[in-house]
Design an enzyme around this catalytic site. Structure first.
Site, PDB file in Angstrom:
ATOM      1  N   HIS A   1       8.500   5.144  -0.939  1.00  0.00           N
ATOM      2  CA  HIS A   1       7.357   5.972  -0.570  1.00  0.00           C
ATOM      3  C   HIS A   1       7.034   5.794   0.915  1.00  0.00           C
ATOM      4  O   HIS A   1       7.556   4.898   1.587  1.00  0.00           O
ATOM      5  CB  HIS A   1       6.135   5.629  -1.424  1.00  0.00           C
TER       6      HIS A   1
ATOM      7  N   ASP B   1       3.322   5.807   3.291  1.00  0.00           N
ATOM      8  CA  ASP B   1       1.881   5.705   3.085  1.00  0.00           C
ATOM      9  C   ASP B   1       1.134   6.922   3.631  1.00  0.00           C
ATOM     10  O   ASP B   1       1.433   7.423   4.720  1.00  0.00           O
ATOM     11  CB  ASP B   1       1.338   4.445   3.787  1.00  0.00           C
TER      12      ASP B   1
ATOM     13  N   HIS C   1       9.604   3.025   2.387  1.00  0.00           N
ATOM     14  CA  HIS C   1       9.744   1.614   2.046  1.00  0.00           C
ATOM     15  C   HIS C   1       9.549   1.392   0.548  1.00  0.00           C
ATOM     16  O   HIS C   1       9.037   2.262  -0.164  1.00  0.00           O
ATOM     17  CB  HIS C   1       8.793   0.730   2.856  1.00  0.00           C
TER      18      HIS C   1
ATOM     19  N   ARG D   1      -3.371  -5.510   4.720  1.00  0.00           N
ATOM     20  CA  ARG D   1      -2.691  -4.413   5.395  1.00  0.00           C
ATOM     21  C   ARG D   1      -3.686  -3.580   6.199  1.00  0.00           C
ATOM     22  O   ARG D   1      -4.784  -3.290   5.722  1.00  0.00           O
ATOM     23  CB  ARG D   1      -1.996  -3.524   4.359  1.00  0.00           C
TER      24      ARG D   1
END
Length: 384
Positions: A186, A188, A333, A349
């Site tokens: 995917h 983000d 990733h 994150r």
């Protein structure tokens, strides 16, 4: 921090769940050292919006993104000369830098790091003494930090998302056949008006075995396509959707719907000027202007090119207190859940939003810009 929606205009919300998991010891020590207030529990969860129209309003107006990599010295000498060692992990993607602390970088070094990430797609730093606050500050330097309307965050630090597979497992059961965490290819935040640029994941707690993360290069995935096939998809647009669904206020009986936005299939990175394939199997829904069957054939082929060419991927073995910074505009990733939830994994994150995606037919590929083309990449069947 009392639960509240991230945007004060949002009134219709679902109250967040109460979490009772105990923090892994390394994560607890890091958060306490940083002075994070854990008295009201961990993590902090904002009140989740119920309706689709409210989520569309959160970031509905375009803003000017000042690309840090575009203002960097192309030699990157301030960054690279300060490191004790710089290692390219594969030919096409991934670089590890040793001897630097991210919290101590000068502005010039931050810009040069952004350019290096734009060129190498993902850059790694081990043994980082980094608080969530310092991680957030670096993200803000790179641009507009995304504050997610419903995911877990570090208390007092909106925009610092908690990445904790054990926490996710309390919401969605995971097992060997249906892995947990982010164990699917995917990219983000593709549904944003201005999707994700640089993401910085710092893992303070990792399993003793497994838990690697893989990245694949969008530059190289595009270059794997024949020149004639590139012409088919150049300039095409696709519908990209959110990971989380919401209800249609006017027709809630229709069930959950996703935030959807239209962006180009192939985009150009503003710092390098190189073309990159920008699709992912999880959140690219359909190509605009094609029938569903036609769209599915093309997209499934593009997904396979991206995911199955191991020579354009890097697989990274984490160690505690390691940071990875990658560019979502040029990568996909996938986090391996091979440790099966038997050991804790915890990180924080921060994601900076970038420019509105654009396509430039005159832009070169990475290999073309670097003078690396071979004859097979120049070949065009039939008349030009």
């Amino acid at each position: 921090m009392a639960p509240a929606p991230i945007d004060e205009r949002i009134k219709d919300v679902a109250e967040p769940r109460k979490d009772t998991l105990g923090l892994p010891e390394p994560a607890l020590l890091r958060l306490k050292k940083a002075g994070i207030d854990l008295s009201n529990g961990y993590p902090y969860r904002p009140s989740r919006p119920l309706y689709l129209d409210d989520v569309y309003k959160i970031r509905s107006k375009e803003w000017k993104h000042d690309e840090p990599g575009a203002r960097a010295d192309k030699s990157k000498s301030a960054l690279l000369s300060a490191a004790t060692k710089v290692t390219d992990l594969t030919t096409h993607i991934g670089t590890e830098i040793e001897g630097l602390q991210l919290k101590d970088l000068t502005d010039q070094q931050k810009d040069e790091l952004a350019l290096l990430i734009a060129e190498r797609s993902v850059v790694f730093f081990r043994d980082q003494d980094l608080s969530p606050q310092q991680q957030l500050a670096l993200g803000k330097y790179y641009g507009e930090v995304e504050v997610h309307p419903q995911v877990a965050q570090v208390p007092g630090n909106l925009g610092v998302t908690v990445i904790w597979p054990d926490l996710q497992a309390t919401e969605r059961t995971a097992n060997f056949r249906n892995p947990g965490g982010a164990s699917r290819w995917h990219t983000d935040l593709v549904h944003e008006l201005q999707p994700a640029g640089i993401t910085h994941l710092h893992n303070d707690t990792i399993p003793p075995v497994g838990g690697d993360t893989l990245w694949a290069s969008g530059y190289s995935a595009y270059e794997k396509l024949s020149p004639d096939f590139r012409r088919i998809i150049d300039g095409k647009q696709a519908v990209y959707r959110s990971a989380h669904p919401y209800l249609d206020r006017e027709h809630p009986e229709a069930g959950p719907k996703f935030v959807e936005r239209v962006h180009p299939l192939v985009r150009v990175h503003p710092a390098t000027g190189w073309k990159a394939l920008w699709v992912n199997r999880s959140m690219t829904d359909r190509i605009v202007g094609l029938d569903r069957a036609e769209s599915d054939v093309i997209l499934n082929y593009l997904y396979d090119v991206y995911e199955r060419n191991v020579d354009i991927q890097v697989r990274f073995k984490w160690t505690p207190n390691t940071s990875a910074l990658w560019d979502n505009r040029i990568t996909i990733h996938n986090a391996s859940w091979d440790y099966g939830g038997k050991y804790p994994r915890h990180g924080t994150r921060v994601t900076t939003l970038g420019e509105k995606p654009y396509f430039d037919p005159a832009a070169p590929t990475r290999r073309e810009a670097l003078g690396l083309l071979d004859e097979s990449e120049k070949q065009i069947d039939g008349p030009a």
